[in-house]
Design a protein around this motif. Structure first.
Motif, PDB file in Angstrom:
ATOM      1  N   LEU A   5       0.814  -1.208   0.000  1.00  0.00           N
ATOM      2  CA  LEU A   5       0.000   0.000   0.000  1.00  0.00           C
ATOM      3  C   LEU A   5       0.849   1.260   0.000  1.00  0.00           C
ATOM      4  CD1 LEU A   5      -2.580  -1.096   2.743  1.00  0.00           C
ATOM      5  CD2 LEU A   5      -2.682  -1.516   0.277  1.00  0.00           C
ATOM      6  N   GLY A   6       2.107   1.142  -0.419  1.00  0.00           N
ATOM      7  CA  GLY A   6       3.021   2.269  -0.320  1.00  0.00           C
ATOM      8  C   GLY A   6       2.519   3.525  -0.990  1.00  0.00           C
ATOM      9  N   GLY A   7       1.818   3.381  -2.121  1.00  0.00           N
ATOM     10  CA  GLY A   7       1.320   4.543  -2.822  1.00  0.00           C
ATOM     11  C   GLY A   7       0.214   5.281  -2.094  1.00  0.00           C
ATOM     12  N   LEU A   8      -0.402   4.628  -1.108  1.00  0.00           N
ATOM     13  CA  LEU A   8      -1.495   5.245  -0.359  1.00  0.00           C
ATOM     14  C   LEU A   8      -1.012   5.943   0.899  1.00  0.00           C
ATOM     15  CD1 LEU A   8      -4.044   2.284  -0.538  1.00  0.00           C
ATOM     16  CD2 LEU A   8      -3.957   4.297  -2.025  1.00  0.00           C
ATOM     17  N   LEU A   9       0.170   5.571   1.369  1.00  0.00           N
ATOM     18  CA  LEU A   9       0.635   6.019   2.679  1.00  0.00           C
ATOM     19  C   LEU A   9       1.835   6.950   2.553  1.00  0.00           C
ATOM     20  CD1 LEU A   9       0.445   2.563   4.492  1.00  0.00           C
ATOM     21  CD2 LEU A   9      -1.221   4.427   4.594  1.00  0.00           C
ATOM     22  N   SER A  10       1.882   7.943   3.414  1.00  0.00           N
ATOM     23  CA  SER A  10       3.018   8.846   3.508  1.00  0.00           C
ATOM     24  C   SER A  10       3.692   8.653   4.861  1.00  0.00           C
ATOM     25  CB  SER A  10       2.558  10.307   3.358  1.00  0.00           C
ATOM     26  OG  SER A  10       1.979  10.529   2.088  1.00  0.00           O
ATOM     27  N   ARG A  11       4.897   9.182   4.978  1.00  0.00           N
ATOM     28  CA  ARG A  11       5.655   9.052   6.229  1.00  0.00           C
ATOM     29  C   ARG A  11       6.004  10.430   6.782  1.00  0.00           C
ATOM     30  NH1 ARG A  11      10.506   5.216   4.373  1.00  0.00           N
ATOM     31  NH2 ARG A  11      10.385   6.627   2.587  1.00  0.00           N
ATOM     32  N   ARG A  12       6.504  10.389   8.015  1.00  0.00           N
ATOM     33  CA  ARG A  12       6.995  11.589   8.724  1.00  0.00           C
ATOM     34  C   ARG A  12       5.916  12.667   8.797  1.00  0.00           C
ATOM     35  NH1 ARG A  12      11.127  10.287   5.071  1.00  0.00           N
ATOM     36  NH2 ARG A  12      12.850   9.197   6.035  1.00  0.00           N
ATOM     37  N   PRO A  13       4.805  12.490   9.475  1.00  0.00           N
ATOM     38  CA  PRO A  13       4.406  11.267  10.181  1.00  0.00           C
ATOM     39  C   PRO A  13       3.681  10.300   9.244  1.00  0.00           C
ATOM     40  CG  PRO A  13       2.793  12.960  10.570  1.00  0.00           C
ATOM     41  CD  PRO A  13       3.867  13.597   9.717  1.00  0.00           C
ATOM     42  N   TYR A  14       3.377   9.099   9.775  1.00  0.00           N
ATOM     43  CA  TYR A  14       2.597   8.138   8.999  1.00  0.00           C
ATOM     44  C   TYR A  14       1.185   8.673   8.827  1.00  0.00           C
ATOM     45  CZ  TYR A  14       6.347   4.777   9.980  1.00  0.00           C
ATOM     46  OH  TYR A  14       7.564   4.130  10.066  1.00  0.00           O
ATOM     47  N   ARG A  15       0.691   8.605   7.583  1.00  0.00           N
ATOM     48  CA  ARG A  15      -0.655   9.097   7.299  1.00  0.00           C
ATOM     49  C   ARG A  15      -1.061   8.636   5.902  1.00  0.00           C
ATOM     50  NH1 ARG A  15       3.079  12.748   5.991  1.00  0.00           N
ATOM     51  NH2 ARG A  15       2.792  14.069   4.133  1.00  0.00           N
ATOM     52  N   PHE A  16      -2.350   8.764   5.600  1.00  0.00           N
ATOM     53  CA  PHE A  16      -2.782   8.557   4.222  1.00  0.00           C
ATOM     54  C   PHE A  16      -2.338   9.752   3.384  1.00  0.00           C
ATOM     55  CE2 PHE A  16      -5.685   5.551   6.262  1.00  0.00           C
ATOM     56  CZ  PHE A  16      -5.625   4.486   5.364  1.00  0.00           C
ATOM     57  N   GLY A  17      -2.046   9.508   2.095  1.00  0.00           N
ATOM     58  CA  GLY A  17      -1.560  10.560   1.215  1.00  0.00           C
ATOM     59  C   GLY A  17      -2.574  11.678   1.039  1.00  0.00           C
ATOM     60  N   ASP A  18      -2.077  12.833   0.596  1.00  0.00           N
ATOM     61  CA  ASP A  18      -2.922  14.019   0.479  1.00  0.00           C
ATOM     62  C   ASP A  18      -4.039  13.852  -0.537  1.00  0.00           C
ATOM     63  OD1 ASP A  18      -1.302  15.233   2.352  1.00  0.00           O
ATOM     64  OD2 ASP A  18      -0.042  16.237   0.856  1.00  0.00           O
ATOM     65  N   THR A  19      -3.844  12.996  -1.543  1.00  0.00           N
ATOM     66  CA  THR A  19      -4.869  12.827  -2.581  1.00  0.00           C
ATOM     67  C   THR A  19      -5.753  11.613  -2.322  1.00  0.00           C
ATOM     68  OG1 THR A  19      -3.352  11.528  -3.957  1.00  0.00           O
ATOM     69  CG2 THR A  19      -3.395  13.916  -4.311  1.00  0.00           C
ATOM     70  N   VAL A  20      -5.648  11.043  -1.132  1.00  0.00           N
ATOM     71  CA  VAL A  20      -6.418   9.837  -0.792  1.00  0.00           C
ATOM     72  C   VAL A  20      -7.618  10.215   0.071  1.00  0.00           C
ATOM     73  CG1 VAL A  20      -6.353   7.588   0.356  1.00  0.00           C
ATOM     74  CG2 VAL A  20      -4.354   8.399  -0.922  1.00  0.00           C
ATOM     75  N   GLU A  21      -8.807   9.822  -0.375  1.00  0.00           N
ATOM     76  CA  GLU A  21     -10.032   9.995   0.405  1.00  0.00           C
ATOM     77  C   GLU A  21     -10.353   8.677   1.095  1.00  0.00           C
ATOM     78  OE1 GLU A  21     -13.113  11.294  -2.177  1.00  0.00           O
ATOM     79  OE2 GLU A  21     -12.125  13.192  -2.696  1.00  0.00           O
ATOM     80  N   VAL A  22     -10.509   8.725   2.405  1.00  0.00           N
ATOM     81  CA  VAL A  22     -10.670   7.497   3.193  1.00  0.00           C
ATOM     82  C   VAL A  22     -12.051   7.450   3.826  1.00  0.00           C
ATOM     83  CG1 VAL A  22      -9.706   6.089   5.049  1.00  0.00           C
ATOM     84  CG2 VAL A  22      -8.206   7.578   3.704  1.00  0.00           C
ATOM     85  N   ALA A  23     -12.681   6.285   3.695  1.00  0.00           N
ATOM     86  CA  ALA A  23     -13.952   6.023   4.379  1.00  0.00           C
ATOM     87  C   ALA A  23     -13.789   4.730   5.166  1.00  0.00           C
ATOM     88  CB  ALA A  23     -15.094   5.893   3.382  1.00  0.00           C
ATOM     89  N   VAL A  24     -14.267   4.726   6.408  1.00  0.00           N
ATOM     90  CA  VAL A  24     -14.194   3.547   7.261  1.00  0.00           C
ATOM     91  C   VAL A  24     -15.583   2.927   7.358  1.00  0.00           C
ATOM     92  CG1 VAL A  24     -13.621   2.648   9.538  1.00  0.00           C
ATOM     93  CG2 VAL A  24     -12.286   4.548   8.568  1.00  0.00           C
ATOM     94  N   LEU A  25     -15.686   1.675   6.967  1.00  0.00           N
ATOM     95  CA  LEU A  25     -16.949   0.940   7.071  1.00  0.00           C
ATOM     96  C   LEU A  25     -16.900   0.126   8.362  1.00  0.00           C
ATOM     97  CD1 LEU A  25     -17.318  -0.300   3.376  1.00  0.00           C
ATOM     98  CD2 LEU A  25     -18.046   1.869   4.405  1.00  0.00           C
TER      99      LEU A  25
END
Length: 398
Positions: free
Chosen positions: A359-379
């Motif tokens: 999932l490297g393309g979805l995640l950023s580091r320093r700090p760990y987070r979802f990338g700026d262009t990723v929209e996240v929904a939790v089911l």
């Protein structure tokens, strides 16, 4: 020669060029020929983290198998360092290991030139070439009873220096064949890393072909380092120069031009946009973190199509915490969230490294987070108590 050099005088004869250049570096940096530089060993958790993160861990059995017995039989020790010269692993003669302990030649200690002066490990890392250093060729006098031969090792995917492998022992054990042996084993280790890289590309190719079949227009699928697994509608190319901090969105790439970059399992989908520069580009990647059943999944939707990936209980837990903290979490914060102990960063970084392989393309580091262009929904499940039932973390249960 050594006495004259460290006194700033002209030696009666010049040392070998590689040694003379290193001595000059030591003099210019003010390294003490009696005590060396100042260096502190890594803490146990720092050493464990560097061992875990080092690609050389993959070739450790090969290095031990080819050099470990040789070190034992010839009264030497085999040492493997990272690119900074820190000793990660050490094997070989127990008697020589005890002598090495007295010099601080131990796991976690830096053996770079700035720390201990001219030596095979530090000098090989500076020059990028195999080096053998004998007795008084060492800059620090306490090392004159030693001989050592070291060869650097590089990542075949990036050319990045990974560290060095070294055989060291009493000066009386010096042999002109030792350097050739160490260099050959280092080359074998690099060859094994290259073979592993090709196997990973072949595995990525299996998932890349159906992805490309859904894409209209020229495109390539690469691994995280830009090596191409498959392409469609464009001239074959082996490698794409991706940005150092690659992320989803629009980017201009050398040899390809204007492109849209999207995350796919194990790498990136790169779509060429030059043929239609006015084409609308949906840079958003939509992620659904499905926690409604015992088998958690991450479902990804982007302009090129949809894909999903099953999650282990720990990875589901970490992604849930990142989803509810969109600003990101440091390794220490995640350690506190999951274990109630912010010191367990080594475990957190290891798990996040495993997550990023897919999932490297979805995640950023320093700090760990979802990338700026990723929209996240939790089911979430209808019953709040059924959310991540395996988790004992207060950050989840609370």
């Amino acid at each position: 020669m050594h006495d004259a050099a460290v006194a700033g005088e002209t030696p009666p004869a010049p040392p070998r060029p590689v040694i003379g250049a290193s001595w000059s570096r030591m003099l210019s940096r003010g390294v003490d020929p009696e005590r060396g530089g100042t260096a502190r060993p890594l803490r146990a958790d720092q050493l464990a983290e560097r061992r875990r993160a080092s690609p050389l861990a993959e070739v450790l059995p090969l290095l031990r198998g080819r050099l470990g017995d040789v070190a034992e039989q010839t009264a030497n020790i085999m040492v493997i360092t990272d690119a900074d010269g820190h000793v990660l692993w050490r094997d070989g003669s127990s008697a020589v290991r005890r002598n090495a302990d007295a010099l601080g030649f131990v796991e976690g200690m830096s053996w770079g030139e700035d720390a201990v002066g001219t030596n095979a490990i530090g000098t090989a890392l500076v020059t990028g070439l195999p080096v053998q250093v004998y007795s008084a060729e060492h800059y620090v006098r306490s090392h004159h009873a030693w001989t050592c031969a070291s060869a650097p090792m590089r990542d075949p995917r990036t050319g990045r220096l990974l560290g060095a492998v070294d055989l060291s022992g009493p000066a009386a054990t010096v042999s002109p064949t030792t350097l050739a042996l160490v260099q050959t084993v280092a080359q074998l280790a690099e060859s094994q890393l290259h073979t592993s890289h090709l196997a990973a590309l072949e595995a990525l190719r299996g998932s890349a072909v159906p992805i490309l079949a859904r894409v209209s227009g020229p495109a390539v699928v690469t691994d995280p380092h830009g090596w191409v697994a498959a392409s469609s509608g464009t001239a074959p190319v082996g490698h794409v120069a991706l940005p150092a901090e690659c992320g989803a969105g629009r980017a201009w790439l050398p040899s390809l031009g204007d492109c849209a970059v999207e995350p796919v399992p194990g790498g990136w989908l790169v779509r060429l946009l030059d043929e239609d520069p006015d084409a609308a580009l949906d840079e958003r990647t939509r992620v659904r973190l499905d926690l409604r059943s015992s088998q958690a999944r991450v479902e990804v939707s982007s302009a090129s199509g949809d894909w999903s990936h099953p999650l282990s209980p720990r990875h589901a837990e970490l992604l849930f915490l990142l989803a509810v903290h969109p600003g990101g979490r440091t390794a220490a914060q995640l350690a506190a969230d999951v274990f109630g102990d912010e010191r367990r960063t080594v475990t957190v970084r290891a798990e996040m490294s495993r997550l990023r392989r897919n999932l490297g393309g979805l995640l950023s580091r320093r700090p760990y987070r979802f990338g700026d262009t990723v929209e996240v929904a939790v089911l979430r499940p209808d019953d709040p108590a059924a959310l991540l039932p395996h988790s004992t973390a207060r950050a989840v249960r609370g």
